[in-house]
Design an enzyme around this catalytic site. Structure first.
Site, PDB file in Angstrom:
ATOM      1  CB  SER A  35      -1.019  -0.002   1.311  1.00 12.37           C
ATOM      2  OG  SER A  35      -0.100  -0.111   2.262  1.00 12.37           O
ATOM      3  CG  HIS A  66      -2.363  -0.455  -3.095  1.00 16.23           C
ATOM      4  ND1 HIS A  66      -2.854   0.485  -2.811  1.00 16.23           N
ATOM      5  CD2 HIS A  66      -2.728  -1.454  -2.113  1.00 16.23           C
ATOM      6  CE1 HIS A  66      -3.422   0.630  -1.569  1.00 16.23           C
ATOM      7  NE2 HIS A  66      -3.368  -0.580  -1.297  1.00 16.23           N
ATOM      8  CD  GLU A 119      -3.145   3.208  -5.500  1.00 14.15           C
ATOM      9  OE1 GLU A 119      -3.465   4.353  -5.485  1.00 14.15           O
ATOM     10  OE2 GLU A 119      -2.180   2.650  -4.650  1.00 14.15           O
ATOM     11  CG  ASN A 161      -3.588   4.058   1.170  1.00 11.02           C
ATOM     12  OD1 ASN A 161      -4.644   4.492   1.503  1.00 11.02           O
ATOM     13  ND2 ASN A 161      -2.588   2.990   1.561  1.00 11.02           N
TER      14      ASN A 161
END
Length: 280
Positions: free
Chosen positions: A116, A137, A149, A187
């Site tokens: 992440s 991800h 991702e 994130n």
């Protein structure tokens, strides 16, 4: 094409399930055998609920399960075109896994990290095939969430990128290219919002007021503090700390309240207490 997934935790088993549902032969590997037993139990329970609700037939269940095998031996990666690492978010652990995989996996196998926010280039440097290392991800729960991702390391070549992109799309994912900086895209934007929500509680706001404001004022399906409890206060704090250490920018300073909550064991849903109380 055969796929290996390293790690049978919630993310690893979910990625293995996603691959099987897309028609791939997949082996889910974990050196901790109880994790394998738990993964098997969880997927059986999940499919039983789907059958009960009428969203899956017994035949469909058996077809998917027949695609998944399990092993506690890393050597089981042999014969896989793509190996997905899904161990806990600790860079030293991931580098150790990549070093092992580099020695065991087929010479032309692509090594993928489900991270992440950790450095793909650093993991790739632990191998003799950095051009064949890349990040994907996946989001929790992997079989449900539509986004993936894609993250290239500094040495990732075009052939590896194209094959991994094709693989992710074949799993039914919408893919986005993310820069190799802490937090990638989601994130880097989302976690600071959760952090700011924690600051507001520290300053006197009620958690339900913060969450209702974002759900009704910004049309978010889940409030930022509800989301923090869902993913784990400790996980959210670790991600925020990674952003802070990665960018050395004060705007990513973790909220002190989060640190206090983690020290107190108030980790969210999994502990029964976070910003809200839960029945364990």
């Amino acid at each position: 094409m055969r796929i290996s997934v390293i790690g049978a935790g919630l993310m690893g088993s979910g990625i293995a399930q996603t691959c099987a549902q897309a028609g791939y032969e997949v082996v889910n590997i974990d050196v901790f055998e109880p994790a394998i037993d738990k993964a098997k139990t969880n997927i059986e329970k999940l499919f039983a609920r789907k059958i009960e609700k009428g969203s899956m037939t017994e035949d469909e269940k058996e077809k998917i399960l027949s695609k998944i095998s399990y092993s506690s031996q890393m050597e089981a990666v042999k014969g896989s075109a793509i190996v997905v690492e899904a161990v806990p978010e600790k860079i030293d652990l991931k580098k150790t896994v990549f070093e092992q995989l580099d020695k065991i996996a087929d010479a032309d196998a692509i090594l993928v990290s489900n991270t992440s926010g950790l450095s793909i280039s650093e993991m790739a440097a632990a191998t003799m095939r950095p051009h064949k290392v890349m990040g994907v991800h996946f989001f929790y729960p992997a079989p449900v969430m539509k986004l993936a991702e894609l993250i290239r390391g500094i040495a990732t070549d075009e052939d590896t990128y194209n094959k991994v992109r094709e693989f992710a799309v074949s799993l039914g994912k919408t893919v986005v290219d993310a820069p190799e900086y802490p937090g990638f895209i989601v994130n880097r934007i989302l976690v600071p919002m959760q952090n700011e929500a924690a600051f507001m509680v520290m300053e006197g706001c009620k958690p339900e007021d913060v969450d209702n404001a974002m759900k009704l004022g910004a049309n978010h399906p889940m409030g930022p503090l509800e989301l923090t409890d869902f993913v784990g206060v400790d996980v959210m704090l670790a991600t925020m700390t990674g952003l802070y250490n990665g960018f050395h920018d004060s705007k990513y300073r973790p909220c002190p309240l989060l640190e206090t909550m983690v020290k107190a064991g108030h980790l969210g849903r999994k502990s029964g207490q976070g910003f809200y109380k839960y029945n364990k």
